[in-house]
Design an enzyme around this catalytic site. Structure first.
Site, PDB file in Angstrom:
ATOM      1  N   TYR A 218      86.584  33.184  47.190  1.00 19.99           N
ATOM      2  CA  TYR A 218      86.021  34.381  46.573  1.00 19.99           C
ATOM      3  C   TYR A 218      86.955  34.869  45.445  1.00 19.99           C
ATOM      4  CZ  TYR A 218      84.761  39.135  45.620  1.00 19.99           C
ATOM      5  OH  TYR A 218      84.433  40.286  44.944  1.00 19.99           O
ATOM      6  N   SER A 269      84.671  51.811  44.136  1.00 23.56           N
ATOM      7  CA  SER A 269      83.414  51.052  44.088  1.00 23.56           C
ATOM      8  C   SER A 269      82.243  51.944  44.508  1.00 23.56           C
ATOM      9  CB  SER A 269      83.489  49.782  44.923  1.00 23.56           C
ATOM     10  OG  SER A 269      83.920  50.096  46.203  1.00 23.56           O
ATOM     11  N   CYS A 271      80.739  54.107  42.587  1.00 22.42           N
ATOM     12  CA  CYS A 271      80.779  55.451  41.995  1.00 22.42           C
ATOM     13  C   CYS A 271      80.296  55.461  40.544  1.00 22.42           C
ATOM     14  CB  CYS A 271      82.181  56.027  42.073  1.00 22.42           C
ATOM     15  SG  CYS A 271      82.715  56.411  43.738  1.00 22.42           S
ATOM     16  N   LYS A 273      80.965  52.834  38.008  1.00 21.86           N
ATOM     17  CA  LYS A 273      81.897  52.324  36.990  1.00 21.86           C
ATOM     18  C   LYS A 273      81.204  51.429  35.960  1.00 21.86           C
ATOM     19  CE  LYS A 273      86.455  50.108  36.767  1.00 21.86           C
ATOM     20  NZ  LYS A 273      87.367  49.270  37.547  1.00 21.86           N
ATOM     21  N   ALA A 385      77.043  39.606  45.763  1.00 17.79           N
ATOM     22  CA  ALA A 385      76.757  38.491  44.840  1.00 17.79           C
ATOM     23  C   ALA A 385      77.082  38.948  43.420  1.00 17.79           C
ATOM     24  CB  ALA A 385      75.294  38.090  44.953  1.00 17.79           C
ATOM     25  N   ARG A 386      77.527  38.026  42.574  1.00 15.51           N
ATOM     26  CA  ARG A 386      78.063  38.442  41.267  1.00 15.51           C
ATOM     27  C   ARG A 386      77.638  37.516  40.141  1.00 15.51           C
ATOM     28  NH1 ARG A 386      82.428  42.611  41.231  1.00 15.51           N
ATOM     29  NH2 ARG A 386      82.431  43.351  43.367  1.00 15.51           N
ATOM     30  N   ARG A 417      82.681  60.335  44.150  1.00 21.77           N
ATOM     31  CA  ARG A 417      81.327  60.351  44.688  1.00 21.77           C
ATOM     32  C   ARG A 417      81.302  61.300  45.874  1.00 21.77           C
ATOM     33  NH1 ARG A 417      77.320  55.950  45.066  1.00 21.77           N
ATOM     34  NH2 ARG A 417      75.740  56.753  46.431  1.00 21.77           N
TER      35      ARG A 417
HETATM   36  C1  SPV Z   1      86.485  45.276  42.711  1.00 16.20           C
HETATM   37  O1  SPV Z   1      86.196  45.165  43.912  1.00 16.20           O
HETATM   38  O2  SPV Z   1      87.078  46.270  42.262  1.00 16.20           O
HETATM   39  C2  SPV Z   1      86.113  44.205  41.770  1.00 16.20           C
HETATM   40  C3  SPV Z   1      85.704  42.909  42.306  1.00 16.20           C
HETATM   41  O3  SPV Z   1      86.221  44.396  40.590  1.00 16.20           O
HETATM   42  S1  SPV Z   1      87.024  41.996  42.903  1.00 16.20           S
HETATM   43  O4  SPV Z   1      87.288  40.903  42.006  1.00 16.20           O
HETATM   44  O5  SPV Z   1      86.635  41.492  44.212  1.00 16.20           O
HETATM   45  O6  SPV Z   1      88.192  42.836  42.990  1.00 16.20           O
HETATM   46 MN    MN Z   2      87.539  46.122  40.210  1.00 14.76          MN
END
Ligand code: SPV
Ligand code: MN
Length: 620
Positions: A218, A269, A271, A273, A385-386, A417
């Site tokens: 991941y 996350s 909120c 961005k 998923a990305r 939030r």
């Molecule tokens: C985050 O979770 O803040 C992200 C994805 O930008 S990660 O690459 O998983 O950190």
């Molecule tokens: Mn990030």
């Protein structure tokens, strides 16, 4: 250094030697001897070398081409779908101690464990050696980085997400001033996923500015230049008096005005961005990580450390995100991960159409009703998923994306939030008060996060997961940075999630109103009302923004609901913050004073008005 010709081949040795850097040679030699790959390939900045990585990812079956030209899909293992906080550790020397928010391990023990895991891990595999640049090339902001990995997906992703750095390494003239990252996916199953998830480890060795990551794919765990480099850079920034932040960078561009006003923004996350970085009609520089430095003109400047987006694909649909949707469904170089694929077409949750009942997903061959080993139903596509794409592929890409000087920062946004505390927009009373706003950022958990909904999580500057130094030291660095500037950016906080009962008080699109209010504040075009927690907009200004931008009415009843100061709830948050920061070592005095002053202002306002919830009109 003598490299083994049978493993390296002449050309790869030449590519290494051409850098004239003994430190690069020593690192490569050390990890080739330890990981014992059967082949080593050195990737320069040439199109040919980058094309080689793309092809390797396909040949290795780490990526599969999709119908749309240039698109591939990658799957991470079923249990390897997010950052592994438990096994991500900062290695610290014996006797040292960090805040309880930081996951640490003894450096000697950690290094011994990780070297043991890396021993022979690449046997019969190819090690890829790539060079990147964190930040624009030829820039005082930037940090060259060396990546060793046995995953072509990791190396290929990095060619999309980061600027090429082989040339930057040449310009180092033999210095060791670079980060390095060692990654291995470890043993793989038939789907090419890491098997030994129980031995997944991400170990940060701050002392030598290197990170080790094994038994994971991941990207948040494996792509060295993303969240792993973020930790190393936070440490450097703190030593060198600049800021390394988990922040978007964007340009606000009001219609009919010939100017671009740049903002950076930190949001935990879920909120808002990415959607703030992508407000329609504005310009994006970056959506995740920024380096911010003072320039000779006394202003703060920011660069995007990355040149691509690793974005959440869930809910990207033609209605809510037309720009991203179009970008990720048309031909260009792009990787989608952990979606559902059927006959060469990717599907994801919230894409605006129904999903097929079978296909291939993060669990392998999938059909509706499939359950995992614990009996839980497997959803068609993962919620995390990305898509991975270059920002230059977006129509709203800012022309200064690669500017080595960065962009001037006029405002900093902290986006929390909560359903019942903060108004949608606030401007801090000062830099110190703004740092306080960022440090006390909270976000309520949503259905998208594991665990209970509606729990408030404290996340200073949205950077808590990545800090490698005590909160007090980190906050002090922010305070000092502001003091060093002659022109200080304004600091704002946003809360897009205020509710009346179960109903959100704002529409998704309203964030444009708050952005353009902030933009106007930077240029002294709007007055504001001073409240105990910061400046809020005047009713007439919000009314005219709604009318101009959306041709929509805005009632004064709604204004009162949005901008009332809820003293009891705010005091409750201060109690939570006092407890958290009271347990931290070496908190700066001016920060503690800010907390005391904030409480006094709230209490005296509450007493003066003899009520708990105070209307914005009461402050005029
Ligand atoms: C985050 O979770 O803040 C992200 C994805 O930008 S990660 O690459 O998983 O950190
Ligand atoms: Mn990030």
């Amino acid at each position: 250094m003598d490299f083994d010709i049978a493993v390296f081949g002449d050309l790869n040795i030449k590519k290494l030697k051409d850098l004239g850097n003994p430190f690069v040679e020593q690192i490569v030699d050390k990890y080739v001897k330890l990981c014992t790959p059967s082949k080593v390939t050195v990737i320069t900045d040439s199109d040919e070398d980058i094309a080689y990585l793309k092809q390797r990812a396909i040949d290795n079956k780490e990526e599969t081409p999709l119908d749309t030209a240039g698109h591939t899909v990658h799957f991470d293992g079923y249990y390897d779908q997010a950052r592994d906080k438990e096994n991500t550790k900062i290695l610290i020397p014996k006797g040292e101690k960090l805040s309880k928010y930081m996951n640490t391990a003894d450096r000697d023990d950690g290094l011994e464990e990780i070297m043991g895991l890396l021993d022979g891990i690449m046997a019969d595999r190819e090690m890829l050696i790539s060079f990147f640049c964190l930040g624009p090339v030829n820039s005082r902001f930037s940090i060259p980085s060396l990546q060793l990995t046995d995953s072509a997906y990791v190396a290929h992703s990095e060619t999309i997400l980061y600027r090429p750095g082989y040339g930057e390494f040449k310009n180092l003239n033999g210095s060791d001033n670079f980060f390095h990252f060692i990654h291995s996916s470890g043993e793989l199953d038939e789907n090419k996923n890491s098997i030994n998830i129980d031995k997944r480890r991400v170990y940060m060795d701050i002392e030598e500015e290197r990170v080790f990551t094994v038994n994971t794919q991941y990207a948040g765990n494996s792509v060295g230049l993303k969240k792993l480099a973020l930790r190393l850079a936070i440490n450097r920034a703190n030593r060198e008096d600049w800021l390394c932040e988990h922040m978007l960078v964007m340009g606000a561009k009001p219609e009919g005005k010939d100017r671009i006003t740049y903002f950076t923004g930190a949001f935990p996350s879920a909120c808002g961005k990415t959607s703030t970085a992508m407000i329609p009609g504005q310009l994006i520089v970056g959506d995740d990580i920024a380096y911010i430095r003072k320039a000779d003109d006394g202003k703060a400047y920011a660069v995007n450390v990355e040149q691509g987006i690793f974005g959440i694909i869930e809910n990207v649909n033609p209605i809510d995100d037309p720009l991203i949707y179009r970008t990720i469904t048309t031909p260009r170089e792009l990787i989608v991960s952990n979606v559902l694929v059927r006959e060469g077409v990717p599907y994801w949750l919230g894409m605006g159409k129904s999903l097929p009942a079978d296909g291939v997903n993060f669990s392998g061959e999938w059909s509706l009703g499939k359950t995992d080993s614990k009996g839980n139903e497997i959803i068609p596509a993962h919620k995390n998923a990305r898509y991975t794409v270059r920002i230059s592929e977006l129509d709203n890409c800012d022309p200064k994306l690669h500017d080595p000087e960065g962009v001037p920062v006029s405002g900093i946004i902290y986006g929390g939030r909560d359903s019942d505390i903060n108004p949608p927009i606030l401007q801090s009373l000062s830099w110190t008060h703004g740092v306080f706003m960022g440090a006390t950022l909270e976000s309520e958990t949503t259905a998208a996060t594991i665990g209970k909904q509606g729990v408030r999580k404290h996340n200073p500057m949205a950077n808590l997961d990545f800090l490698v130094l005590n909160l007090g030291t980190y906050i002090e660095n922010h305070l000092n940075f502001g003091k060093s500037l002659e022109h200080v950016p304004l600091i704002f906080s946003t809360n897009y999630f205020l509710k009346d009962g179960e109903k959100f008080l704002n529409d998704i699109t309203d964030k444009k109103i708050w952005l353009l209010w902030m933009e106007g504040r930077v240029h002294n075009e709007f007055d504001a009302i001073k409240t105990p927690i910061g400046f809020i907009p005047l009713y007439d200004d919000v009314l005219s923004l709604f009318s101009q931008l959306f041709d929509k009415p805005f009632s004064s009843e709604l204004y009162v609901k949005l901008f009332s100061i809820r003293t009891e709830k705010l005091l409750g948050r201060l109690d939570r913050m006092e407890k958290i920061f009271g347990e931290e070592l070496e908190m700066p005095k001016s920060f503690n004073e800010e907390l005391v002053n904030q409480r006094e202002r709230l209490l005296s306002t509450k007493n003066e008005h003899n009520k708990d919830v105070i209307s914005p009109y009461d402050f005029v």
